[in-house]
Scaffold this active site. Structure first.
Site, PDB file in Angstrom:
ATOM      1  N   CYS A   1       0.811  -1.226  -0.035  1.00 32.22           N
ATOM      2  CA  CYS A   1       0.077   0.023  -0.070  1.00 32.22           C
ATOM      3  C   CYS A   1       0.876   1.293   0.074  1.00 32.22           C
ATOM      4  CB  CYS A   1      -0.943   0.133   1.324  1.00 32.22           C
ATOM      5  SG  CYS A   1      -2.155  -1.375   1.258  1.00 32.22           S
TER       6      CYS A   1
ATOM      7  N   ARG B   1       3.749  -0.396  -4.913  1.00 32.87           N
ATOM      8  CA  ARG B   1       3.416  -1.243  -3.486  1.00 32.87           C
ATOM      9  C   ARG B   1       2.298  -1.695  -3.448  1.00 32.87           C
ATOM     10  NH1 ARG B   1       6.873   1.252   0.195  1.00 32.87           N
ATOM     11  NH2 ARG B   1       5.380   0.876   2.002  1.00 32.87           N
TER      12      ARG B   1
ATOM     13  N   TRP C   1      -2.883  -2.499  -1.776  1.00 29.46           N
ATOM     14  CA  TRP C   1      -2.603  -3.863  -1.832  1.00 29.46           C
ATOM     15  C   TRP C   1      -3.646  -4.487  -0.839  1.00 29.46           C
ATOM     16  CZ3 TRP C   1      -0.885  -8.228   0.719  1.00 29.46           C
ATOM     17  CH2 TRP C   1      -0.534  -9.348  -0.042  1.00 29.46           C
TER      18      TRP C   1
ATOM     19  N   ASN D   1      -1.366   1.801   5.853  1.00 37.57           N
ATOM     20  CA  ASN D   1      -0.742   0.683   5.294  1.00 37.57           C
ATOM     21  C   ASN D   1      -0.130  -0.546   6.342  1.00 37.57           C
ATOM     22  OD1 ASN D   1       1.710  -0.688   4.202  1.00 37.57           O
ATOM     23  ND2 ASN D   1       3.168   0.852   4.453  1.00 37.57           N
ATOM     24  N   GLY D   2      -0.642  -1.477   6.355  1.00 36.71           N
ATOM     25  CA  GLY D   2      -0.313  -2.439   7.426  1.00 36.71           C
ATOM     26  C   GLY D   2      -1.666  -3.292   7.810  1.00 36.71           C
TER      27      GLY D   2
ATOM     28  N   GLU E   1      16.762 -18.008  -8.468  1.00 42.27           N
ATOM     29  CA  GLU E   1      16.399 -16.681  -8.841  1.00 42.27           C
ATOM     30  C   GLU E   1      15.776 -16.509 -10.071  1.00 42.27           C
ATOM     31  OE1 GLU E   1      15.797 -14.022  -7.395  1.00 42.27           O
ATOM     32  OE2 GLU E   1      16.296 -12.741  -8.660  1.00 42.27           O
TER      33      GLU E   1
ATOM     34  N   LYS F   1      12.459 -14.959 -11.688  1.00 40.83           N
ATOM     35  CA  LYS F   1      12.185 -14.037 -12.773  1.00 40.83           C
ATOM     36  C   LYS F   1      11.190 -14.429 -13.878  1.00 40.83           C
ATOM     37  CE  LYS F   1      13.202 -11.443 -10.631  1.00 40.83           C
ATOM     38  NZ  LYS F   1      13.605 -11.432  -9.432  1.00 40.83           N
TER      39      LYS F   1
ATOM     40  N   GLU G   1       7.106 -14.660 -11.748  1.00 38.76           N
ATOM     41  CA  GLU G   1       6.510 -13.845 -11.200  1.00 38.76           C
ATOM     42  C   GLU G   1       5.816 -12.930 -12.181  1.00 38.76           C
ATOM     43  OE1 GLU G   1       8.962 -11.707  -7.857  1.00 38.76           O
ATOM     44  OE2 GLU G   1      10.160 -12.124  -9.408  1.00 38.76           O
TER      45      GLU G   1
ATOM     46  N   HIS H   1      17.342 -38.037  -8.250  1.00 37.40           N
ATOM     47  CA  HIS H   1      16.692 -38.444  -7.044  1.00 37.40           C
ATOM     48  C   HIS H   1      15.113 -38.019  -7.201  1.00 37.40           C
ATOM     49  CE1 HIS H   1      20.498 -39.327  -5.456  1.00 37.40           C
ATOM     50  NE2 HIS H   1      20.952 -38.071  -5.908  1.00 37.40           N
TER      51      HIS H   1
ATOM     52  N   LYS I   1       5.810  -4.623  -4.499  1.00 38.78           N
ATOM     53  CA  LYS I   1       7.207  -4.477  -4.110  1.00 38.78           C
ATOM     54  C   LYS I   1       7.736  -4.760  -2.731  1.00 38.78           C
ATOM     55  CE  LYS I   1      11.291  -3.023  -5.950  1.00 38.78           C
ATOM     56  NZ  LYS I   1      11.956  -4.287  -6.566  1.00 38.78           N
TER      57      LYS I   1
END
Ligand code: F6R
Length: 586
Positions: A2, A28, A72, A98-99, A464, A468, A471, A487, A581
């Protein structure tokens, strides 16, 4: 998560000023956005809308103050009614947040009993109602805010706005709020980069402090309501760093910036890194922690420290580290890696580590961030504002610092520098080969799965790389240690399954090549990334060996592949679905 943006001052184009601020904070969260403006005639304009801001313009309202929010969603679906700002029964007190307010259900029930009617499913809406309820007993608004702080539980950044009095109150616990000021007026935002176009003069609010803004004057109070002096600092953000410029997306802009960032770190950071190595040398037990990409950087770090500096440094996902802190002592060192410096799981772990009196050496990109302020030593990543939700340049900046830390510990800075310079050339080369990667993306775009293999330090690079791809292209990708295949994982390989193989010419080369043959024998379509071609590869991308610094151009290959896969599938690489983000909620 947010984004919050507020303004009070001389400017009269406040609606669009706030909208521009919110747009720069959309990384955000971009489920919905809302804005509240106090008009000249003292009435208000409230607009709340689901979706991204895009090129939205608001009607030219003459106003000098207001605030907004980009959401968000946590509590309540992505609906207009759940969009901030929220308000009290009289529409006189407004809140952006925000939170998470952990005890909102309790508070909501109490307030409902007292006759308050709620219009949303959010936790945030309790804030203006609580303020309304408290204002029945007192019109001392600072007292009301202090009371709210006492009553709410959770990690938050909040602004309450009292319309009639034209007063903003900002307060926080863990999540960020930055105050900025210039000759025109006063700003509040979730992130200093949102203020870069207006001012470099900022103050990062601390937990339990309260900021009040009235008639363009700013007042700072401690938790007891005692006035405090505001010590502004000057940031060196450049406006152009926060803008797209000639690029279509921040993702590609930020990928292209990497050679310059790595070179700057190389040329300017030797002394700072040297200082930081003292903490590592003096520690007994060091732990790298981070989330997502930052965690993968931690994993790469464990290989760097072991191979180059012959030191064992552990790595843990920050959200799990809180459950591992029991073994920390005064002599332990925690090394949190965080681009934003605000990731809640990192902050919570660091808080716990500090309770155990462990030392903290942070690698963060944001000067003044919560992590920056709470750490004993810090290394700034110097990557500039990272606006794309996906981490690219901050990841390679982290790798650069970790690589140099390991080399300086080992007394081989010049060797490390030489390898990194080579890596920079390889990054430039791979960026110049982007057309070939774009072609590969268009070949892979309909695939359901992509597998990525690597051994040794290339294993976390494989992890990583999958992130990429996953996402923003939404193709399932999984990374494996090449040696683990037999395995179990090899059962997933079918005819034409794409398998990317990182195979630098290091001690892992022959064994990884064998794994490439094994998957090829089962029909896989093998994409080799190496300095040396082999008949086993159906496609080959050449990246010269730069010792362990080859990890950097290798990951840039995957960043570009992720970018072009996203475009080929018609998605927005800067704003992937469901993601924000900076993850400031648990
Ligand atoms: C991946 C990504 C995330 C972040 C993670 C940690 O592309 O961006 O996985 O790396 O959320 O963020 P910071 O580094 O800000 O703590």
């Amino acid at each position: 998560m947010c984004g919050i943006f507020a303004y009070q001052g001389k400017r009269t184009d406040v609606a669009n000023l706030i909208l521009t601020g919110l747009k720069s904070l959309e990384y955000r969260g971009y489920d919905s956005w809302g804005i509240l403006i106090k008009k000249e005639d003292k009435s208000f304009f409230l607009k709340r809308q689901v979706g991204k801001i895009k090129d939205k313009k608001l009607p030219p309202i003459i106003a000098k103050e207001g605030f907004g929010h980009t959401r968000w969603a946590t509590h309540g679906g992505v609906l207009e009614k759940n969009t901030h700002p929220h308000f009290d029964s009289q529409k006189k007190i407004f809140a952006v947040h925000n939170g998470i307010i952990e005890n909102f259900n309790e508070l909501r029930q109490e307030l409902t009993k007292k006759g308050h009617i709620f219009n949303s499913e959010t936790d945030t809406e309790v804030l203006p109602h609580l303020a309304e309820e408290l204002s029945k007993k007192t019109n001392n608004r600072l007292k009301i805010i202090k009371e709210i702080i006492k009553k709410i539980k959770g990690l938050n950044a909040i602004i309450l706005y009292f319309l009639n009095e034209s007063e903003f109150y900002a307060f926080k616990n863990s999540s960020p709020i930055v105050l900025g000021k210039n000759n025109d007026g006063v700003f509040l935002a979730s992130d200093a980069s949102a203020l870069a176009s207006y001012t470099n003069k900022v103050y990062f609010l601390n937990d339990e402090e309260i900021i009040m803004i009235k008639e363009k004057n700013i007042y700072l109070f401690d938790k007891y309501g005692k006035p405090k002096k505001i010590n502004f600092i000057n940031l060196n953000y450049k406006v152009e760093d926060t803008l797209l410029g000639q690029h279509k997306h921040f993702m590609i802009k930020e990928i292209n910036e990497q050679p310059k960032i790595i070179s700057t770190i190389l040329e300017t950071q030797q002394q700072n890194i040297k200082k930081a190595t003292k903490l590592i040398r003096n520690s007994y037990g060091s732990y790298l922690i981070g989330c997502g990409s930052a965690y993968y950087a931690c994993l790469v770090g464990t290989y760097f420290f072991s191979k180059i500096a012959k030191r064992h440094i552990n790595a843990a996902v920050a959200s799990e580290f809180s459950y591992l802190v029991d073994f920390l002592k005064e002599t332990s060192l925690v090394i949190p890696l965080s681009q934003s410096g605000e990731t809640i799981d990192v902050i919570s772990s660091v808080k716990k580590a500090k309770e155990k009196k462990a030392k903290v050496l942070a690698l963060t990109n944001v000067l003044g961030s919560t992590l920056y302020r709470m750490s004993d030593e810090k290394l700034l990543l110097l990557a500039g504002p990272e606006k794309c939700v996906l981490a690219t340049k901050s990841f390679t900046a982290k790798l650069t610092f970790l690589y140099l830390l390991a080399h300086i510990l080992n007394g081989t800075f010049n060797k490390g520098k030489k390898n990194l310079k080579k890596a920079v050339k390889e990054v430039e080369k791979i960026i110049n080969e982007r057309k070939k990667i774009k072609k590969l993306a268009s070949f892979l775009k309909e695939k359901k799965h992509i597998f990525i293999l690597g051994r040794g330090v290339s294993y976390p690079v494989a992890l990583e790389s999958t992130l990429k791809i996953k996402e923003s292209s939404y193709i399932h990708a999984e990374g494996f240690p090449a040696g683990e295949l037999k395995h179990g994982v090899i059962a997933l390989i079918e005819k034409e399954t794409p398998v990317i193989v990182y195979n630098p010419q290091d001690e892992t080369y022959e064994d990884t090549l064998s794994s490439a043959y094994e998957v090829s024998a089962r029909g896989a379509y093998v994409i080799g990334i190496s300095s040396k071609n082999s008949p086993v590869y159906n496609q080959f991308f050449q990246i010269e060996n730069c010792s362990d610094a080859t990890t950097i151009p290798n990951v840039v290959f995957a960043q570009l592949l992720g970018y072009y896969l996203t475009l080929a599938r018609g998605f927005d690489p800067d704003k992937p679905r469901n993601l924000a983000k900076s993850v400031t909620v648990k």
